[in-house]
Design a protein around this motif. Structure first.
Motif, PDB file in Angstrom:
ATOM      1  N   ALA A1008     -36.322 -99.840   5.134  1.00  0.00           N
ATOM      2  CA  ALA A1008     -37.337 -98.898   4.663  1.00  0.00           C
ATOM      3  C   ALA A1008     -37.797 -98.049   5.834  1.00  0.00           C
ATOM      4  O   ALA A1008     -37.704 -98.457   7.007  1.00  0.00           O
ATOM      5  N   PHE A1009     -38.279 -96.850   5.503  1.00  0.00           N
ATOM      6  CA  PHE A1009     -38.920 -95.988   6.480  1.00  0.00           C
ATOM      7  C   PHE A1009     -40.417 -96.300   6.501  1.00  0.00           C
ATOM      8  O   PHE A1009     -41.011 -96.646   5.469  1.00  0.00           O
ATOM      9  N   SER A1010     -40.999 -96.189   7.670  1.00  0.00           N
ATOM     10  CA  SER A1010     -42.444 -96.369   7.775  1.00  0.00           C
ATOM     11  C   SER A1010     -43.150 -95.207   7.069  1.00  0.00           C
ATOM     12  O   SER A1010     -42.547 -94.157   6.841  1.00  0.00           O
ATOM     13  N   PRO A1011     -44.404 -95.390   6.689  1.00  0.00           N
ATOM     14  CA  PRO A1011     -45.100 -94.300   5.970  1.00  0.00           C
ATOM     15  C   PRO A1011     -45.142 -92.995   6.727  1.00  0.00           C
ATOM     16  O   PRO A1011     -45.108 -91.930   6.110  1.00  0.00           O
ATOM     17  N   ASP A1012     -45.216 -93.035   8.059  1.00  0.00           N
ATOM     18  CA  ASP A1012     -45.244 -91.791   8.814  1.00  0.00           C
ATOM     19  C   ASP A1012     -43.841 -91.254   9.120  1.00  0.00           C
ATOM     20  O   ASP A1012     -43.721 -90.246   9.822  1.00  0.00           O
ATOM     21  N   GLN A1013     -42.811 -91.917   8.627  1.00  0.00           N
ATOM     22  CA  GLN A1013     -41.419 -91.494   8.782  1.00  0.00           C
ATOM     23  C   GLN A1013     -40.966 -91.474  10.246  1.00  0.00           C
ATOM     24  O   GLN A1013     -39.947 -90.864  10.572  1.00  0.00           O
ATOM     25  N   GLN A1014     -41.679 -92.174  11.110  1.00  0.00           N
ATOM     26  CA  GLN A1014     -41.315 -92.211  12.515  1.00  0.00           C
ATOM     27  C   GLN A1014     -40.601 -93.490  12.906  1.00  0.00           C
ATOM     28  O   GLN A1014     -40.088 -93.591  14.019  1.00  0.00           O
ATOM     29  N   GLN A1015     -40.573 -94.444  11.997  1.00  0.00           N
ATOM     30  CA  GLN A1015     -39.967 -95.721  12.305  1.00  0.00           C
ATOM     31  C   GLN A1015     -39.188 -96.234  11.103  1.00  0.00           C
ATOM     32  O   GLN A1015     -39.388 -95.777   9.965  1.00  0.00           O
ATOM     33  N   VAL A1016     -38.313 -97.190  11.384  1.00  0.00           N
ATOM     34  CA  VAL A1016     -37.490 -97.826  10.370  1.00  0.00           C
ATOM     35  C   VAL A1016     -37.677 -99.325  10.488  1.00  0.00           C
ATOM     36  O   VAL A1016     -37.754 -99.867  11.598  1.00  0.00           O
ATOM     37  N   LEU A1017     -37.775 -99.993   9.362  1.00  0.00           N
ATOM     38  CA  LEU A1017     -37.873-101.442   9.340  1.00  0.00           C
ATOM     39  C   LEU A1017     -36.665-102.021   8.612  1.00  0.00           C
ATOM     40  O   LEU A1017     -36.226-101.482   7.588  1.00  0.00           O
ATOM     41  N   SER A1018     -36.151-103.105   9.152  1.00  0.00           N
ATOM     42  CA  SER A1018     -35.066-103.845   8.509  1.00  0.00           C
ATOM     43  C   SER A1018     -35.441-105.318   8.524  1.00  0.00           C
ATOM     44  O   SER A1018     -35.961-105.831   9.509  1.00  0.00           O
ATOM     45  N   LEU A1029     -35.739 -91.707  17.099  1.00  0.00           N
ATOM     46  CA  LEU A1029     -35.851 -90.843  18.270  1.00  0.00           C
ATOM     47  C   LEU A1029     -36.060 -89.408  17.818  1.00  0.00           C
ATOM     48  O   LEU A1029     -35.320 -88.879  16.987  1.00  0.00           O
ATOM     49  N   SER A1030     -37.043 -88.760  18.366  1.00  0.00           N
ATOM     50  CA  SER A1030     -37.417 -87.420  17.914  1.00  0.00           C
ATOM     51  C   SER A1030     -36.390 -86.414  18.398  1.00  0.00           C
ATOM     52  O   SER A1030     -35.717 -86.590  19.407  1.00  0.00           O
TER      53      SER A1030
END
Length: 1816
Positions: A1008-1018, A1029-1030
């Motif tokens: 899933a993507f984090s709510p702020d779309q800056q991170q990914v969780l597995s 990475l931006s």
């Protein structure tokens, strides 16, 4: 004077008195007849078998003719429509007897060391060509002039001595034979010869020519070899032949003197003869004219004479232009060789690769080379950044064990494992650092006293160990432990010694000591000692006071160990009455001042019963024994601290000792601190679970503790505060959900807990435990602090995070909750259940209430998955898998009205199983996409409104993807792919493939993507948090469509492309209504420029079409891949760099997969996925691609205008494909599918209006198709498996199937609808038990059936009875064919028999009294495998037969012969190599054969066969090997032998045995004087190919098979070593060694070592791909490597640049490198200054899969990579472009460029494809 009697010529028949038959012999039908043309007596030799009817001179083989004349003149005439054979036995100067044979029976030139076979092609210019050159009806008398001297010299490099014997075989007329040293011209008279520089034919030899007629109008003159191939003693000045003579030259040359042909001038080894038509004017020339020479515009160099001058090898033909009166040629390659001369008259030579034909023409097309330019395109953007994810944090602890956690030397950080990741956690800042590289759970770790060296071992057998530089994170050493399972590791304080304990493969306890002092200096760990013990070991420590001493404890034992002299010995301690205790841990006492005091060498050992023993290690005695009791007695009001006494003791699991205290962890959950005299408890801390390990920090102020429940923390003794460092689930995580406002994460696990985490700190906030009811699914309310959780009991509970209580519970149905999701607007909640129901809740209020429940809408029995339900971003649509697993349903989220159903059952990953959907995911609302992952390993993108397929991602992972997530900007697509996380560039449709991130040791359950779309969780075994990475704004692409340079169309373009592209109607979804929704399928759209086929499928549901991909129907699937900053040029159809040119081989796996029509000449067969249409005269091939799997059968319509082909199911298409081809145009007209598993047979009705298709055993469906509409007319499922189907040739109203024990008759009733009536007749008992396996119709009304027991039974179809049966073979009859009152039967043992069936019709009237004695067998042939296909002419005189050995035979019943027509290897092809002149190639196979092929025609030239051995590797000697004419092949075999074959002499020169194991790689040195060979055991032998002596054996790779050896010429001074050759060896343990050698001076020095990590087993599908390496041909300093590793990529090293740096995408330590001297270097971290040491990685080319083959071109900078996924990738290293091609139906395990890079050979099993490489 010995030869004077033979001058000027010799009449052979007269000299040997043939008419008396004393010095000659005749056999069979030989008679003297009078010929009207010659007006004299001639000999007629005729008969159906050539070998039984002949004239032989001399009479016996022991005699010799002794004829020394250079030329032999044969005056003969072939009998019309018959074959003939001429055998000549010619002696050489060295006493060798060579047989030279000419026959119109031969199709191709064949050559061995003792036999030359030349096809003699008889052609009538005005008639159509026949298959093998049968003499035309008006065949003429022929004068055949054979130059015996040049035949031997050119083809075998031998010198002619004399003619030994002659045999003239049927069927022909022969006038006489003459020998002479003079070259006569037959059409020149004595008068003309006096005026011309020509020698006229003597009158005795001349044919009579009536006045006013031309010699060439009545007769044929053939000179062989022609002057174009001869070796003249002087340059040819002018022609000496009349214009009508047909002077033809041979083509494919014997090695090593090849001649390649151009388009207009082609070669043949066949003398070709034409019946010349009258001239246009009908008048003969008044006088013979000299033959106008058409030659190349260069003088011919002098060739060798008979006195030993060398003969130059011919070069390939230059570009030639021929016309009627002149010739033009251009040659830029230097002087032209004598063989390059072309002779012609007013007719032009237009020959094919095997036959030379002449035709009158006014002009010949000029050759032109058309360059193929790659169209430029704007550079495509790369998948930026690379990598796009970076691991930030891990939530989890343990995995294999919770006992592994240690302090760093400064006490600032804790090191512990989290499954396969090692985490370094700073206790003050909670920052994490990671050691990545293990592919399984970490079972043990240890840190040395200075925190500079970290050791770790992973679970699994055998255990893999790593040594890390702790400060930099680099892996210093990767090696395999002698133990199969390592459970404990311990370092000495200095880090110079590492000890490990584990189990060997027998289960015995084993202790190993490694020396690690050189690891930090670039060396490797060395095993110092190994020891086995029968004592149990639970803990092992190296003493702090003496690094040579150790201690261990276990069940009933305490052992003291010592390492001395390379031996590890143990001494048990006398424990007295304590010997029954179960000891769990131990620790050495430390000195107070930090100095090691040997006098105080005390050891503390704890037990499960609470005892602590204090042992003096110097005296090996037990000093004290204490028992610790609980600090609280049961029922006591006050704590009572006790140390010894009766009662239950503390179950101690671990202890750790500091100079002042002892920390003890016990199973009651307490951590206790005791003084060293254990007088009282100083401090204790209670945990939530049993304490599994404790560790006191080096300063003694902090005590680290771990628990079996997954807690990690430490007790700060000065402040007496316990700090929790980490918490963890103790079982795999099933699902996760995120809350946006508070930044919280919720997870559910198999450990029956629900946990809430803070995403910022990764700390646990709440946990809920349900011991009986397991949580399955979870979801946050988007706006309120409410958590919804579904349980295995079917309950859905709502939790308040503020009050930490259950708000409401709903239990709608029985069965587990499989999916749970809330709409983004927070109004609705949906849950799905195991029994197939769907519940809708209103969650706008805190008290969630049920709105409605729908039954049987969700797929029942589906497991709980995070992506089981999906809601669109606008909260309007709900998608799920159901009502069956083959359907995906889209509903209106508010009303639950069904809007759309999409069937996915057409995707068949495995033959016989329907595909099913696995997970669903909506894209952003503006995009309108619905993503579906299927069981067939694909992700399909649908239009959520219409259900049309927008795109697809095929082969995303070997297993199904259980979870999908698409970012809000549509840039990235996440997939849970096994144990990895895959990230796809969703915008770029021509993406080079996903980025793959490993770290999980178990399958990933949710992404899933984090709510702020800056991170990914597995989530899986643990929870990983990844940073995205931006990228800069300029690097970001438009979020709703691809950039202009991408391959795919944008959103708007997709709508335009959908309509009508596939030829199917596309319905829009109706408005929501309670009625059933339309059932739409996913229709494949052919790409622009596709094959234009019409996709017609019938699955029994009129409104449902099936999911399929156009990629399965295309031969070359082109994608764009970028691996450098140069960008990529998007390939277009014109820009494809590869074009499939030819196929070598025939698929023996099919049945009836070859067709031939003698009347039209159409000949087609299958090879893998391809239909091969071949011209039998020229050998040219047309390749018809499109099938996604191997083709099983073919059928040609009776009109020969339509060909049908069928293939089995595959991952590309769920149903079997049946393609209907237009024979004239070679295009696929229609594509139909109906059968699910395989198609066994195809049959056209007599009027070609119907096509019958028969399914395999798993399908058992017989289907009739209308050839007018391509619709299913009728289909029925047969009651039993059937093996064949045939239409009644006397009417289309009947067809027959044969199967198990019965004949099924299917009658078609014509009317409004066609129905089938089944009539089954039992097989009579007289036929015997068994199945009917084949059938064919005979003369009306007969039907012949073959059985599995070898019987053939004959049926009367009018009476439906069997009246005759006979035993036709002793094995199953797989093929029957009837024509012209003759029956052909083919059996499983390879016997082909011809039966005379003329009396069978009479026998039918006798009924059951008929006897099989009236059936006569005329002929029998034994072939090389079971007969699977056959086609014969109407008279059954000749035909083509296919066998399971992959061979197509031309069979002539008249001659009783079988000739190989198409032949490939019957087993796996292991290598392809090329001659230096690139005229020939050689292949080797596991069938033990080495075959040499002509590259121009791909015809087999030579075959070397070794019985009962597999040829595993092959090498061709280089051009500079001293004697360039004597080219050699070096072949390695499975028994360890190495054989050297001489190609020029067609013989084995040498056999040596340098290895005891199978050879796996072989290569010549650059000068050809040395052979390097590698074997399965990892040994590399260096041998002399001339003497057979092995003078050096290298064992550096011992233990792993050598997978590749590559040699290049390079002066190695810039590498710091001496040598002229640079060579490498790659082995199966992912290591590559580079060597410099000068074998002339016996020098060989190691230059570099490269070592690579091994991926997890599931990443490589249980078998590691090979490790392959090669030097770059365009830059000798570069080296390319592919193999199993962390990433799928090609790594390019620069050997001259020395740097220690790990690749950017690989974790520190993933690469270990060793340099000269055997020392290991540690890669430095990024950002530090590199130092000289190892080769620098200059480029990395990403790959979609692990490579299994590799090849590099020399001049074009092309890289070819083959994959196990049946795909070939071509990478242009100059421009950065990559193109993918399909064509094989198996793993592309071999790819090889030719030396000029004009051709690319690829092999999959025994199938070889030849690709033409287009220039840029």
């Amino acid at each position: 004077m010995a030869r004077a009697w033979q001058r000027p010529f010799l009449n052979v028949f007269r000299y040997f008195r043939v008419d008396e038959w004393k010095r000659s012999a005749k056999e069979g039908d030989v008679a003297v007849v009078t010929d009207k043309t010659l007006k004299g007596a001639v000999y007629r030799i005729r008969g159906s078998v050539s070998a039984a009817n002949y004239i032989q001179l001399p009479k016996t083989s022991s005699q010799s003719l002794g004829l020394t004349g250079r030329y032999l003149y044969v005056l003969f005439r072939p009998l019309p429509s018959k074959h003939f054979v001429i055998h000549l036995d010619v002696a050489t100067e060295d006493g060798q007897v060579i047989r030279v044979s000419f026959s119109n029976l031969f199709k191709e030139f064949k050559s061995t060391a003792t036999w030359l076979q030349f096809p003699f092609i008889l052609e009538a210019r005005t008639l159509q060509r026949d298959l093998v050159g049968l003499a035309a009806a008006g065949s003429q008398w022929t004068c055949l002039q054979l130059d015996l001297q040049d035949i031997l010299l050119v083809y075998l490099k031998r010198r002619y001595s004399h003619l030994k014997s002659i045999r003239l075989c049927a069927s022909l007329l022969v006038r006489n034979l003459y020998t002479s040293d003079l070259c006569f011209e037959p059409a020149v008279t004595d008068t003309q010869g006096a005026k011309l520089p020509l020698t006229p034919m003597p009158r005795e030899m001349a044919f009579p020519v009536p006045k006013g007629e031309s010699w060439h109008d009545r007769y044929v003159y053939v000179r062989f070899p022609s002057d174009s191939l001869k070796v003249p003693s002087q340059p040819i000045q002018e022609s000496r032949s009349p214009p009508q003579a047909v002077l033809l030259r041979p083509g494919p040359q014997p090695l090593p003197c090849p001649v390649t042909s151009s388009k207009a001038v082609r070669d043949s080894v066949s003398p070709a003869v034409q019946m010349l038509s009258p001239t246009a004017s009908g008048q003969a020339p008044s006088a013979p004219r000299p033959f106008r020479e058409v030659s190349l515009s260069r003088e011919h160099p002098e060739a060798s004479s008979a006195d030993g001058s060398s003969v130059q090898a011919p070069k390939p033909f230059p570009k030639v232009s021929l016309s009627r009166g002149h010739s033009e040629a251009s040659n830029t390659d230097g002087p032209l060789e004598p063989w390059a001369q072309v002779e012609a008259s007013d007719v032009h030579t237009a020959a094919a690769s095997t036959h030379v034909l002449t035709h009158e023409s006014a002009e010949v097309e000029e050759l032109a080379q058309v360059p193929v330019a790659l169209e430029d395109a704007s550079p495509c953007k790369r998948f930026l950044p690379d990598p796009v994810l970076r691991l930030k944090g891990v939530i989890g602890f343990g995995g294999h064990s919770t006992r592994q956690a240690v302090w760093t030397v400064d006490g600032a950080a804790v090191v512990y494992p989290c499954h396969s990741v090692i985490v370094v956690l700073l206790v003050d800042t909670r920052e994490q650092r990671f050691f990545l590289g293990h592919t399984d759970k970490v079972s043990a770790l240890a840190l040395d006293g200075g925190s500079s060296l970290l050791a770790s071992a992973q679970a699994g057998a055998p255990s893999v160990m790593r040594l890390w530089d702790f400060q930099t994170g680099g892996c210093l050493s990767l090696f395999q432990s002698p133990m199969h399972a390592v459970c404990s590791l311990s370092f000495a304080e200095s880090g110079a010694l590492l000890c490990g304990v584990g189990k060997d493969h027998h289960g015995r306890t084993m202790v190993v000591a490694w020396g690690t002092d050189q690891v930090g200096l670039g060396g490797e760990a060395v095993v110092l000692a190994k020891a086995h013990t029968d004592f149990d070991i639970q803990a092992f420590r190296v003493a702090c006071f003496d690094e040579t001493r150790m201690a261990s404890c276990g069940q009933g034992s305490v052992l003291l160990w010592r390492l001395r002299g390379g031996v590890l010995r143990s001494c048990p301690v006398d424990l007295g009455e304590n010997h029954v205790l179960h000891f769990t841990d131990l620790a050495f006492k430390q000195a107070q001042d930090g100095c090691q005091e040997t006098s105080a060498a005390m050891l503390f050992v704890c037990s499960h019963s609470g005892h602590i023993l204090e042992i003096d290690c110097q005296r090996v005695v037990m000093k004290h024994a204490r028992r610790l009791l609980p600090t609280r007695t049961l029922g006591g009001p006050q704590p009572q601290k006790q140390t010894f006494g009766s009662g239950p003791g503390i179950a101690i699991s671990s202890l750790s000792v500091s100079p002042a205290m002892c920390a003890v962890g016990s199973e009651d959950g307490y951590l206790r601190l005791w003084p060293l005299d254990f007088s009282s408890v100083l401090l204790e801390a209670e945990h939530e679970g049993p304490v599994s390990s404790v560790c006191v920090s080096p300063d003694g102020l902090r005590v680290l503790s771990t628990t079996s429940s997954g807690h990690l923390g430490f007790l700060d003794t000065p402040s007496r505060v316990y700090h929790v460092l980490a918490r963890s689930h103790t079982a795999p995580v099933l699902a996760l959900a995120m809350e946006q406002r508070r930044g919280q994460l919720a997870t559910v696990s198999q450990d029956h807990t629900v946990r809430i985490w803070d995403l910022a700190t990764l700390q646990q906030l709440y946990d809920f435990t349900s011991s009986e009811d397991a949580p399955c699914a979870i979801s946050f309310h988007p706006t309120r602090p409410t958590l919804f959780c579904g349980f295995s009991s079917g309950a859905v509970r709502s939790f308040s995070l503020e009050a930490s209580e259950v708000l409401v519970e709903h239990k709608c149905h029985r069965g587990a909750v499989t999916g749970l999701i809330a709409t983004p607007d927070g109004r609705l909640l949906f849950s799905s259940f195991h029994q197939g129901s769907l519940a809708q809740y209103s969650c706008a209020d805190p008290q969630c209430r049920i709105l409605r429940v729908a039954a049987d809408v969700v797929c029942p029995d589906a497991p709980a998955r995070p992506s089981a339900l999906a809601v669109s971003g606008d909260s309007c649509l709900l998608a799920f898998v159901g009502p069956t697993r083959h359907m995906v349903t889209v509903m209106d989220s508010a009303s639950l009205d069904e809007l759309l159903r999409v069937g996915v059952s057409a995707l068949d990953p495995v033959s016989g199983h329907l595909d099913s959907a696995v997970a669903v995911c909506f894209g952003p609302a503006a995009l309108g996409h619905l993503l579906v992952s299927t069981l067939s390993n694909r992700v399909v993108v649908l239009d959520a409104a219409s259900g049309h397929m927008v795109r697809e991602l095929p082969g995303v992972h070997p297993g199904p993807c259980s979870s999908l997530a698409l970012s809000e900007d549509s840039r990235f697509l996440l997939m849970a792919a096994g144990r990895a996380v895959k990230v796809w560039d969703y915008v770029t449709q021509a993406s080079p493939g996903p980025q793959v991130y490993i770290g999980h040791s178990e399958p990933v359950q949710a992404v899933a993507f984090s709510p702020d779309q800056q991170q990914v969780l597995s989530a899986g075994d643990a929870i990983f948090l990844w940073d995205i990475l931006s990228t800069t704004e300029s690097e970001q692409s438009f979020p709703w469509g691809p950039p202009a340079c991408e391959a795919g169309p944008g959103t708007g373009q997709l709508e335009d492309t959908k309509s009508g592209a596939s030829g199917l109607p596309q319905q829009l979804a109706p408005k929501p209504s309670p009625a059933s929704p339309p059932q739409l399928g996913i229709c494949a759209r052919p790409p622009k420029g596709g094959d234009g086929t019409r996709d017609t499928r019938n699955l029994g549901t009129p409104h449902t079409t099936c999911l399929a991909s156009h990629k399965a129907f295309m031969l070359a699937k082109v994608s764009c891949s970028s691996h450098s900053t140069k960008g990529t040029s998007l390939p277009t159809p014109r820009g494809e760099r590869l074009c499939l040119k030819a196929v070598v081989g025939y698929s023996g796996n099919g049945r009836a997969n070859m067709v031939w029509r003698p009347d039209t000449g159409f000949f087609a067969y299958t090879c893998g996925r391809l239909v091969v249409v071949e011209d039998l005269h020229s050998g040219t091939q047309q390749l018809w691609p499109g099938h996604p799997a191997e083709i099983s059968t073919l059928a040609l319509s009776h009109s020969a205008q339509v060909l049908a082909s069928a293939s089995g199911g595959s991952s590309m298409a769920a149903h079997c494909q049946i393609r209907v081809w237009d024979v004239s145009g070679g295009l696929c007209q229609h594509l139909i599918s109906h059968h699910s598993t395989s198609v066994l047979a195809l049959a056209f009705s007599p009027d070609d209006k119907l096509l019958a298709t028969l399914g395999g055993p798993g399908d058992r469906t017989l289907t009739l198709w209308s050839m007018a509409t391509y619709d299913v007319v009728s289909s029925t499922r047969l009651p039993e498996p059937v093996h064949g189907v045939a239409f009644n040739p006397w009417g289309a109203s009947e067809l027959t199937c044969v199967g198990q024990g019965a004949v099924t008759w299917l009658l078609q009733q014509h009317g409004a609808d066609v129905s089938l009536q089944v009539h089954r007749e039992l097989v009579p008992e007289a036929v015997g038990a068994g199945e009917l396996t084949s059938l064919c119709y005979g003369a009306p009304p007969l039907l012949y059936c073959g059985t599995s027991s070898g019987q053939v039974c004959v049926w009367d179809t009018s009476a439906r009875r069997c009246f005759l049966a006979w035993e036709a073979d002793n094995s199953g009859i797989g093929l029957l064919l009837f024509s012209g009152l003759r029956l052909v039967s083919g059996s499983h043992t390879g016997r082909l028999r011809l039966w005379a069936m003329g009396a069978v019709s009479e026998l039918r009237r006798k009924g059951s009294g008929a006897r099989s004695g009236f059936v006569l067998m005329e002929r029998e042939l034994a072939l090389d495998g079971a007969v699977v296909s056959a086609s014969f002419d109407d008279s059954v005189d000749m035909g083509i037969v296919g066998t399971t050995a992959g061979t197509l035979w031309f069979v002539s019943w008249a001659e009783g012969t079988s000739t190989r027509l198409i032949s490939g290897h019957r087993s796996k092809v292991n290598e392809v190599v090329f001659s230096p002149g690139e005229s020939h190639c050689a292949t080797c196979s596991e069938d033990g054969s080495v075959r040499v092929w002509s590259l121009a025609s791909m015809e087999l030239v030579i075959q070397f066969q070794v019985l009962n051995q597999s040829c595993l590797c092959l090498a061709w000697s280089p051009p500079c090997c001293g004697r360039p004419k004597q080219q050699r092949l070096a072949a390695g075999y499975g028994d360890g032998s190495l054989r050297i074959f001489s190609v020029s002499r067609t013989a084995m020169e040498l056999k040596m045995h340098p290895h005891t194991a199978a050879l796996t790689a072989i290569a010549f040195s650059t000068n050809g004087q040395t052979v390097l060979s590698g074997d399965k055991d990892g040994l590399v032998a260096v041998s002399h190919p001339c003497t057979g002596m092995t003078f050096r054996v290298l064992s550096d790779h011992q233990g792993a098979p050598i997978s590749a050896i590559d040699v290049t010429h390079k002066e190695c001074g810039d590498l710091g070593v001496e040598g002229t050759d640079l060579w490498l060896a790659a082995s199966g343990d992912q290591r590559v060694s580079i060597w410099a050698s000068d074998w002339l001076w016996n020098r060989c020095e190691l230059v570099d070592w490269l070592s690579f990590p091994t991926p997890a087993a599931t990443e490589t599908q249980d078998q590691l791909p090979p490790s392959l390496a090669a030097f770059c041909p365009w830059d000798g300093a570069l080296l390319m490597y592919v193999g199993p590793g962390v990433c799928k990529e090609v790594i390019i090293y620069n050997l001259c640049r020395k740097q220690v740096r790990a690749p950017a995408h690989v974790s520190p330590g993933a690469l270990g490198i060793r340099v000269v001297g055997g020392d290991w270097l540690s890669p430095e971290p990024m950002g530090l200054e590199p130092h000289a040491g190892c080769p620098q990685v200059v480029e990395k080319i990403p790959l979609p899969f692990f490579a299994v083959s590799l090849s590099l071109s020399r001049g074009t900078r092309l890289l070819a990579v083959g994959f196990a996924e049946c795909m070939l990738r071509l990478v242009d290293c100059a421009t950065g472009t990559a193109q993918d091609f399909a064509g094989h139906d198996n793993a592309v395990h071999l790819c090889r460029f030719t030396l000029s890079a004009r051709l690319l050979f690829t092999a999959a099993h025994n199938e070889i494809l030849v690709w033409e490489v287009a220039s840029c």
